[in-house]
Structures are given as C-alpha cells and as structure tokens.
Design a protein around this motif. Structure first.
Motif, PDB file in Angstrom:
ATOM      1  N   GLN A  44      60.168  28.781  30.012  1.00  0.00           N
ATOM      2  CA  GLN A  44      59.785  29.975  30.888  1.00  0.00           C
ATOM      3  C   GLN A  44      58.501  29.969  31.555  1.00  0.00           C
ATOM      4  O   GLN A  44      57.551  29.515  30.964  1.00  0.00           O
ATOM      5  CB  GLN A  44      59.847  31.483  29.679  1.00  0.00           C
ATOM      6  N   VAL A  45      58.728  30.104  32.823  1.00  0.00           N
ATOM      7  CA  VAL A  45      57.451  30.354  33.834  1.00  0.00           C
ATOM      8  C   VAL A  45      57.140  31.610  33.524  1.00  0.00           C
ATOM      9  O   VAL A  45      57.755  32.800  33.938  1.00  0.00           O
ATOM     10  CB  VAL A  45      57.657  29.943  35.124  1.00  0.00           C
ATOM     11  N   TRP A  46      55.697  31.994  33.526  1.00  0.00           N
ATOM     12  CA  TRP A  46      55.214  33.640  33.527  1.00  0.00           C
ATOM     13  C   TRP A  46      54.272  33.653  34.670  1.00  0.00           C
ATOM     14  O   TRP A  46      53.260  32.953  34.854  1.00  0.00           O
ATOM     15  CB  TRP A  46      54.662  33.835  32.067  1.00  0.00           C
ATOM     16  N   ASN A  47      53.891  34.904  35.056  1.00  0.00           N
ATOM     17  CA  ASN A  47      53.104  35.533  35.997  1.00  0.00           C
ATOM     18  C   ASN A  47      52.236  36.508  35.182  1.00  0.00           C
ATOM     19  O   ASN A  47      52.906  37.596  35.098  1.00  0.00           O
ATOM     20  CB  ASN A  47      53.655  36.038  37.307  1.00  0.00           C
ATOM     21  N   ALA A  48      51.083  36.307  34.697  1.00  0.00           N
ATOM     22  CA  ALA A  48      50.477  37.340  34.001  1.00  0.00           C
ATOM     23  C   ALA A  48      49.203  37.898  34.908  1.00  0.00           C
ATOM     24  O   ALA A  48      48.644  37.403  35.701  1.00  0.00           O
ATOM     25  CB  ALA A  48      49.644  36.716  32.906  1.00  0.00           C
ATOM     26  N   THR A  49      49.229  39.309  35.192  1.00  0.00           N
ATOM     27  CA  THR A  49      48.627  39.955  35.968  1.00  0.00           C
ATOM     28  C   THR A  49      47.695  40.838  35.318  1.00  0.00           C
ATOM     29  O   THR A  49      48.039  41.471  34.183  1.00  0.00           O
ATOM     30  CB  THR A  49      49.485  40.588  37.176  1.00  0.00           C
ATOM     31  N   LEU A  50      46.319  41.009  35.792  1.00  0.00           N
ATOM     32  CA  LEU A  50      45.322  41.982  35.289  1.00  0.00           C
ATOM     33  C   LEU A  50      45.024  42.726  36.621  1.00  0.00           C
ATOM     34  O   LEU A  50      44.357  42.303  37.444  1.00  0.00           O
ATOM     35  CB  LEU A  50      44.218  41.105  34.587  1.00  0.00           C
ATOM     36  N   THR A  51      45.378  43.836  36.529  1.00  0.00           N
ATOM     37  CA  THR A  51      45.070  44.959  37.653  1.00  0.00           C
ATOM     38  C   THR A  51      43.775  45.887  37.116  1.00  0.00           C
ATOM     39  O   THR A  51      43.965  46.540  36.275  1.00  0.00           O
ATOM     40  CB  THR A  51      46.328  45.753  38.197  1.00  0.00           C
ATOM     41  N   ASN A  52      42.963  46.051  37.936  1.00  0.00           N
ATOM     42  CA  ASN A  52      41.877  47.115  37.776  1.00  0.00           C
ATOM     43  C   ASN A  52      42.165  48.293  38.451  1.00  0.00           C
ATOM     44  O   ASN A  52      42.002  48.499  39.794  1.00  0.00           O
ATOM     45  CB  ASN A  52      40.497  46.306  38.053  1.00  0.00           C
ATOM     46  N   THR A  53      42.740  49.253  38.078  1.00  0.00           N
ATOM     47  CA  THR A  53      42.897  50.427  38.568  1.00  0.00           C
ATOM     48  C   THR A  53      41.886  51.557  38.229  1.00  0.00           C
ATOM     49  O   THR A  53      41.860  52.792  38.706  1.00  0.00           O
ATOM     50  CB  THR A  53      44.125  51.187  38.096  1.00  0.00           C
ATOM     51  N   CYS A  54      40.780  51.114  37.675  1.00  0.00           N
ATOM     52  CA  CYS A  54      39.497  52.086  37.496  1.00  0.00           C
ATOM     53  C   CYS A  54      38.600  52.020  38.696  1.00  0.00           C
ATOM     54  O   CYS A  54      38.858  51.193  39.507  1.00  0.00           O
ATOM     55  CB  CYS A  54      38.481  51.296  36.476  1.00  0.00           C
ATOM     56  N   ALA A  55      37.872  53.095  38.798  1.00  0.00           N
ATOM     57  CA  ALA A  55      37.021  53.303  40.214  1.00  0.00           C
ATOM     58  C   ALA A  55      35.869  52.422  39.986  1.00  0.00           C
ATOM     59  O   ALA A  55      35.274  52.112  41.182  1.00  0.00           O
ATOM     60  CB  ALA A  55      36.637  54.806  40.050  1.00  0.00           C
ATOM     61  N   CYS A  56      35.509  51.704  38.700  1.00  0.00           N
ATOM     62  CA  CYS A  56      34.352  50.851  38.480  1.00  0.00           C
ATOM     63  C   CYS A  56      34.884  49.198  38.966  1.00  0.00           C
ATOM     64  O   CYS A  56      36.219  49.066  38.797  1.00  0.00           O
ATOM     65  CB  CYS A  56      33.801  51.014  37.320  1.00  0.00           C
ATOM     66  N   THR A  57      33.911  48.470  39.252  1.00  0.00           N
ATOM     67  CA  THR A  57      33.891  47.059  39.295  1.00  0.00           C
ATOM     68  C   THR A  57      33.960  46.642  38.008  1.00  0.00           C
ATOM     69  O   THR A  57      33.039  46.954  37.249  1.00  0.00           O
ATOM     70  CB  THR A  57      32.991  46.608  40.410  1.00  0.00           C
ATOM     71  N   LEU A  58      34.703  45.551  37.589  1.00  0.00           N
ATOM     72  CA  LEU A  58      34.570  44.936  36.395  1.00  0.00           C
ATOM     73  C   LEU A  58      33.932  43.635  36.559  1.00  0.00           C
ATOM     74  O   LEU A  58      34.447  42.694  37.469  1.00  0.00           O
ATOM     75  CB  LEU A  58      36.027  44.676  35.853  1.00  0.00           C
ATOM     76  N   LEU A  59      32.894  43.418  35.669  1.00  0.00           N
ATOM     77  CA  LEU A  59      32.030  42.230  35.626  1.00  0.00           C
ATOM     78  C   LEU A  59      32.437  41.425  34.275  1.00  0.00           C
ATOM     79  O   LEU A  59      32.249  42.221  33.349  1.00  0.00           O
ATOM     80  CB  LEU A  59      30.721  42.290  36.046  1.00  0.00           C
ATOM     81  N   ASP A  60      32.226  40.261  34.276  1.00  0.00           N
ATOM     82  CA  ASP A  60      32.369  39.431  33.200  1.00  0.00           C
ATOM     83  C   ASP A  60      33.160  39.584  32.253  1.00  0.00           C
ATOM     84  O   ASP A  60      33.231  39.772  30.896  1.00  0.00           O
ATOM     85  CB  ASP A  60      30.955  39.581  32.364  1.00  0.00           C
ATOM     86  N   MET A  61      34.781  39.721  32.851  1.00  0.00           N
ATOM     87  CA  MET A  61      35.792  40.040  32.348  1.00  0.00           C
ATOM     88  C   MET A  61      36.172  38.868  31.152  1.00  0.00           C
ATOM     89  O   MET A  61      36.165  37.856  31.550  1.00  0.00           O
ATOM     90  CB  MET A  61      36.809  40.369  33.297  1.00  0.00           C
TER      91      MET A  61
END
Ligand SMILES: *[C@@H]1O[C@H](CO)[C@@H](O)[C@H](O)[C@H]1NC(C)=O
Ligand SMILES: *[C@@H]1O[C@H](CO)[C@@H](O)[C@H](O)[C@H]1NC(C)=O
Length: 122
Positions: A44-61
């Motif tokens: 199986q091939v997978w596409n993992a996504t992480l989406t930031n729907t927060c109003a803030c920017t995410l750093l050093d995730m």
C-alpha cells in the motif's frame, strides 16, 4: 447567598474554560490524515497530510511516529529523524495558517501523533 455562590461558580467555570481553551492552543486545529494512493508491488502507498487550520503559524513541528522505521520513505525532505520516535517536519520551517505538508510512504499505515511545536500568533 445561594445566588451569589451560583454566580461565583459560573465565573470560576468560565475562567477555567477560557484557560482550557488557551492551553489547548492549536492542537485541535492540526489535522493529520492518511489517504490510500495505490498499490506498488503488492504494498500500500499512503499520502500522509498535516494541515494547519489554526490561525497561528506552527514552527519546529515534531511528530511522534513509532513505526516509521518499518515503511519505505518516498521523500525524506519533509520528515527527518530528530531522535528516537521523534521526527522533524519540514526541517522546523514554518507551516503557515491554512497550509500543510504531505509525505508519501509505502507499507503499513503509520501511527502519527503530534509531539511538539511552537505557535507564532500574530
Ligand atoms: C497528498 O495529499 C495532498 C493534500 O490533499 C495533495 O495536495 C497531494 O498532491 C497528495 N500527494 C500525492 C502524491 O498524491
Ligand atoms: C520532496 O519534497 C520537497 C518539498 O516538497 C520537494 O521540493 C522535492 O522535489 C521532493 N523530492 C522528491 C524526490 O519527491
């Protein structure tokens, strides 16, 4: 007296709720999804996504992915090992509000858990 206690309780409750919302930060606004793409050589091939729907920017995730060693990584630019089960996302570069990253891999589906990040809110 009874009324006063009720009002006091309500005020305390609201104060605690506000605190709760603050300490939660962007946690509930970081959406991790894994979609099936296709099959390569029976795997199986997978596409993992992480989406930031927060109003803030995410750093050093950072993500905790305990079973990452057991899959075939397709693009390691996005996910790089930090230590143990912990992986840096995007080399610590900002993930802006309403944007996201994705990485693809082959094998069993991963257990992806948010480990750490810094919020930059404007
Ligand atoms: C993975 O999912 C994201 C978000 O839906 C999409 O933009 C991207 O093109 C997908 N990648 C692949 C290789 O299908
Ligand atoms: C890996 O991802 C980076 C960032 O999206 C992209 O620039 C690069 O072309 C990708 N490499 C491969 C081999 O897909």
């Amino acid at each position: 007296m009874a009324t006063f206690i009720k009002v006091l309780g309500l005020v305390l409750c609201l104060a605690l709720m506000c605190e709760g919302i603050e300490s939660l930060g962007c946690d509930s606004d970081i959406v991790i999804n894994q979609a099936k793409l296709g099959i390569i050589k029976g795997q199986q091939v997978w596409n993992a996504t992480l989406t930031n729907t927060c109003a803030c920017t995410l750093l050093d995730m950072k993500l905790s992915i305990p079973n990452f060693n057991y899959v075939i990584k397709i693009n390691t630019t996005i996910i790089s090992k930090s230590h143990d089960d912990i992986y840096d996302v995007n080399g610590g570069q900002p993930i802006y509000s309403n944007s996201g990253i994705f990485f693809t891999y082959v094998g069993k589906s991963l257990d992806v858990i948010i480990n750490d990040y810094t919020e930059a809110c404007s």
